[in-house]
Design a protein around this motif. Sequence first.
Motif, PDB file in Angstrom:
ATOM      1  N   LYS A 142       0.822  -1.217   0.000  1.00 31.07           N
ATOM      2  CA  LYS A 142       0.000   0.000   0.000  1.00 31.07           C
ATOM      3  C   LYS A 142       0.853   1.263   0.000  1.00 31.07           C
ATOM      4  CE  LYS A 142      -3.662  -2.291   2.642  1.00 31.07           C
ATOM      5  NZ  LYS A 142      -4.469  -2.277   3.877  1.00 31.07           N
ATOM      6  N   ALA A 143       2.130   1.133  -0.382  1.00 26.11           N
ATOM      7  CA  ALA A 143       3.067   2.260  -0.303  1.00 26.11           C
ATOM      8  C   ALA A 143       2.567   3.497  -1.039  1.00 26.11           C
ATOM      9  CB  ALA A 143       4.429   1.838  -0.853  1.00 26.11           C
ATOM     10  N   ARG A 144       1.955   3.310  -2.210  1.00 24.01           N
ATOM     11  CA  ARG A 144       1.493   4.471  -2.993  1.00 24.01           C
ATOM     12  C   ARG A 144       0.442   5.289  -2.247  1.00 24.01           C
ATOM     13  NH1 ARG A 144       0.802   2.966  -9.408  1.00 24.01           N
ATOM     14  NH2 ARG A 144       3.020   2.704  -9.863  1.00 24.01           N
ATOM     15  N   GLU A 145      -0.402   4.596  -1.492  1.00 28.85           N
ATOM     16  CA  GLU A 145      -1.426   5.304  -0.722  1.00 28.85           C
ATOM     17  C   GLU A 145      -0.824   5.936   0.530  1.00 28.85           C
ATOM     18  OE1 GLU A 145      -4.508   2.402   0.189  1.00 28.85           O
ATOM     19  OE2 GLU A 145      -3.869   1.278  -1.588  1.00 28.85           O
ATOM     20  N   ILE A 146       0.172   5.255   1.112  1.00 29.61           N
ATOM     21  CA  ILE A 146       0.728   5.690   2.397  1.00 29.61           C
ATOM     22  C   ILE A 146       1.637   6.907   2.254  1.00 29.61           C
ATOM     23  CG2 ILE A 146       2.343   4.961   4.231  1.00 29.61           C
ATOM     24  CD1 ILE A 146       1.020   2.166   4.003  1.00 29.61           C
ATOM     25  N   ILE A 147       2.413   6.993   1.172  1.00 27.59           N
ATOM     26  CA  ILE A 147       3.396   8.085   1.021  1.00 27.59           C
ATOM     27  C   ILE A 147       2.746   9.474   1.103  1.00 27.59           C
ATOM     28  CG2 ILE A 147       5.022   9.151  -0.602  1.00 27.59           C
ATOM     29  CD1 ILE A 147       5.895   6.234  -1.308  1.00 27.59           C
ATOM     30  N   PRO A 148       1.640   9.739   0.367  1.00 27.82           N
ATOM     31  CA  PRO A 148       1.017  11.068   0.502  1.00 27.82           C
ATOM     32  C   PRO A 148       0.527  11.352   1.925  1.00 27.82           C
ATOM     33  CG  PRO A 148       0.143   9.898  -1.408  1.00 27.82           C
ATOM     34  CD  PRO A 148       0.942   8.910  -0.621  1.00 27.82           C
ATOM     35  N   LEU A 149       0.038  10.304   2.603  1.00 23.02           N
ATOM     36  CA  LEU A 149      -0.436  10.463   3.971  1.00 23.02           C
ATOM     37  C   LEU A 149       0.718  10.813   4.913  1.00 23.02           C
ATOM     38  CD1 LEU A 149      -2.934  10.298   5.795  1.00 23.02           C
ATOM     39  CD2 LEU A 149      -2.509   7.830   6.032  1.00 23.02           C
ATOM     40  N   VAL A 150       1.877  10.151   4.709  1.00 18.77           N
ATOM     41  CA  VAL A 150       3.074  10.455   5.509  1.00 18.77           C
ATOM     42  C   VAL A 150       3.483  11.908   5.304  1.00 18.77           C
ATOM     43  CG1 VAL A 150       5.548  10.001   5.752  1.00 18.77           C
ATOM     44  CG2 VAL A 150       3.953   8.084   5.605  1.00 18.77           C
ATOM     45  N   ASN A 151       3.533  12.348   4.046  1.00 14.31           N
ATOM     46  CA  ASN A 151       3.930  13.732   3.747  1.00 14.31           C
ATOM     47  C   ASN A 151       3.005  14.735   4.438  1.00 14.31           C
ATOM     48  OD1 ASN A 151       6.105  12.982   2.130  1.00 14.31           O
ATOM     49  ND2 ASN A 151       4.860  12.853   0.281  1.00 14.31           N
ATOM     50  N   GLU A 152       1.711  14.431   4.432  1.00 18.35           N
ATOM     51  CA  GLU A 152       0.725  15.325   5.046  1.00 18.35           C
ATOM     52  C   GLU A 152       0.916  15.383   6.567  1.00 18.35           C
ATOM     53  OE1 GLU A 152      -3.961  15.168   6.119  1.00 18.35           O
ATOM     54  OE2 GLU A 152      -3.388  14.221   4.219  1.00 18.35           O
ATOM     55  N   ILE A 153       1.090  14.221   7.192  1.00 22.31           N
ATOM     56  CA  ILE A 153       1.244  14.184   8.656  1.00 22.31           C
ATOM     57  C   ILE A 153       2.566  14.801   9.091  1.00 22.31           C
ATOM     58  CG2 ILE A 153       1.519  12.608  10.629  1.00 22.31           C
ATOM     59  CD1 ILE A 153      -0.642  10.822   9.307  1.00 22.31           C
ATOM     60  N   VAL A 154       3.637  14.542   8.329  1.00 21.50           N
ATOM     61  CA  VAL A 154       4.943  15.142   8.665  1.00 21.50           C
ATOM     62  C   VAL A 154       4.850  16.666   8.616  1.00 21.50           C
ATOM     63  CG1 VAL A 154       7.289  15.489   7.776  1.00 21.50           C
ATOM     64  CG2 VAL A 154       6.398  13.178   8.050  1.00 21.50           C
ATOM     65  N   GLU A 155       4.122  17.189   7.623  1.00 29.65           N
ATOM     66  CA  GLU A 155       3.954  18.645   7.509  1.00 29.65           C
ATOM     67  C   GLU A 155       3.225  19.190   8.741  1.00 29.65           C
ATOM     68  OE1 GLU A 155       1.962  21.747   4.347  1.00 29.65           O
ATOM     69  OE2 GLU A 155       2.613  19.786   3.593  1.00 29.65           O
ATOM     70  N   ARG A 156       2.210  18.467   9.203  1.00 29.80           N
ATOM     71  CA  ARG A 156       1.457  18.893  10.393  1.00 29.80           C
ATOM     72  C   ARG A 156       2.326  18.810  11.652  1.00 29.80           C
ATOM     73  NH1 ARG A 156      -3.886  15.363   9.817  1.00 29.80           N
ATOM     74  NH2 ARG A 156      -4.385  16.235  11.869  1.00 29.80           N
ATOM     75  N   VAL A 157       3.118  17.739  11.751  1.00 25.05           N
ATOM     76  CA  VAL A 157       4.015  17.580  12.907  1.00 25.05           C
ATOM     77  C   VAL A 157       5.043  18.705  12.940  1.00 25.05           C
ATOM     78  CG1 VAL A 157       5.899  16.154  13.819  1.00 25.05           C
ATOM     79  CG2 VAL A 157       3.733  15.088  13.172  1.00 25.05           C
ATOM     80  N   ASN A 158       5.607  19.031  11.777  1.00 28.44           N
ATOM     81  CA  ASN A 158       6.653  20.057  11.725  1.00 28.44           C
ATOM     82  C   ASN A 158       6.107  21.462  11.982  1.00 28.44           C
ATOM     83  OD1 ASN A 158       8.525  18.090  11.228  1.00 28.44           O
ATOM     84  ND2 ASN A 158       8.727  18.487   9.042  1.00 28.44           N
ATOM     85  N   SER A 159       4.800  21.625  11.901  1.00 30.30           N
ATOM     86  CA  SER A 159       4.206  22.943  12.182  1.00 30.30           C
ATOM     87  C   SER A 159       3.993  23.164  13.685  1.00 30.30           C
ATOM     88  CB  SER A 159       2.860  23.080  11.450  1.00 30.30           C
ATOM     89  OG  SER A 159       1.888  22.210  12.027  1.00 30.30           O
ATOM     90  N   LEU A 160       4.134  22.075  14.471  1.00 30.53           N
ATOM     91  CA  LEU A 160       3.966  22.182  15.925  1.00 30.53           C
ATOM     92  C   LEU A 160       5.249  22.699  16.575  1.00 30.53           C
ATOM     93  CD1 LEU A 160       2.292  18.683  16.597  1.00 30.53           C
ATOM     94  CD2 LEU A 160       1.119  20.899  16.396  1.00 30.53           C
ATOM     95  N   THR A 161       5.136  23.294  17.741  1.00 28.04           N
ATOM     96  CA  THR A 161       6.331  23.693  18.499  1.00 28.04           C
ATOM     97  C   THR A 161       6.944  22.436  19.120  1.00 28.04           C
ATOM     98  OG1 THR A 161       5.140  23.974  20.583  1.00 28.04           O
ATOM     99  CG2 THR A 161       5.228  25.887  19.101  1.00 28.04           C
ATOM    100  N   PRO A 162       8.229  22.462  19.500  1.00 24.36           N
ATOM    101  CA  PRO A 162       8.854  21.294  20.139  1.00 24.36           C
ATOM    102  C   PRO A 162       8.087  20.840  21.387  1.00 24.36           C
ATOM    103  CG  PRO A 162      10.536  22.839  19.478  1.00 24.36           C
ATOM    104  CD  PRO A 162       9.211  23.517  19.222  1.00 24.36           C
ATOM    105  N   GLU A 163       7.533  21.819  22.143  1.00 30.03           N
ATOM    106  CA  GLU A 163       6.779  21.464  23.341  1.00 30.03           C
ATOM    107  C   GLU A 163       5.508  20.700  22.973  1.00 30.03           C
ATOM    108  OE1 GLU A 163       7.913  24.535  22.663  1.00 30.03           O
ATOM    109  OE2 GLU A 163       9.596  24.524  24.087  1.00 30.03           O
TER     110      GLU A 163
END
Length: 380
Positions: free
Chosen positions: A41-62
Amino acid sequence: MEVEELIWKYALANAYAHKGKANPKAVIGKVLGENPVLRPKAREIIPLVNEIVERVNSLTPEEQGAKLREVYPEFFEEKKGKEERRGLPPLPRAQRGKVVTRFAPNPDGAFHLGNARAAVLSHEYARMYDGKFILRFDDTDPKVKRPEPIFYEWIKEDLDWLNFRIDEIHAASDRLELYYSYAEKLISMGKAYVCTCPPERFRELRDRGLACPHREEPVEVQLERWRKMLNGGYREGEAVVRIKTDLKHPNPAVRDWPALRIIDNPNHPRTGNKYRVWPLYNFASAIDDHELGVTHIFRGQEHAENETKQRYIYDYFGWEYPVTVHHGRLSIEGVILSKSKTRKGIKEGKYLGWDDPRLGTIRALRRRGIRPEAIRELII
């Protein structure tokens, strides 16, 4: 666990470990690497990973830390466990006061970081178990890897700088009579023989799994040839002592491997031209590890074949083979560790000497300002 929750878990852990910025590729690698069922299911998972990583990186370290504790509380327990486990793991079959390790460099060049891994592990474990650490100079190749007097001293100096405590020092070139006695025993037992085949003819037979014509000749004939080797009856390349092994072994290099050969006019720095029959690495090493009581050997993965060869000698004499720990190679990106390449570079004027700061020798690292504690800690 739902896929989305899994991605959040790995993305937050990656961000926490890398100053608040998760790497999408690292997260994808972790998700698919540790959960093989998701690979189709890699093709479906990669866009989801990119989206979640973007959301994680928008958070403060705390915020990342708080969220990580919520979705992956075990992360902090695992991290704590890893910190507590810093240092060397227990050594298999080790008894306090009875561990004997050795470091066996060839003094044909300066001691470098690649050698340091086996040296540091051997020394640290010997000290950890109140055992014995032996420095053994592997100097029985006066032709191809010719030892030089200066390197015997430099290796001792470098080990001293690394705060090693050496319990015994031996040079293999001082022990040739011992190797001769074991060679004669093996020939007398019918476990070794003198081969006078031209090298290319032996290789041809070996690769086909066939015996050399000298292999099964009477022991009396073999002993006569052996004495002829010692007395100058053969010249270099005309006779070799071989250890009998399995002629059908899947690795041709293991089949009847060479143990001793003739070197005319060796002009060895320690023994001059006193000896003309010289042991090869696997024979001298196997005999000395037994004679010196070595219990644990640390060596690079590329030496795994050597253990296979040496075990034949141990089996023939009924000895117990030491515990062997194989490790990977240690290197510095962009730094030359090869002794032959270093020597060539010095000869061509590319390097200023064995302590040129661009090299990976211990002397070069020392000159660069690296501390001995840093080298030991890196390896441990």
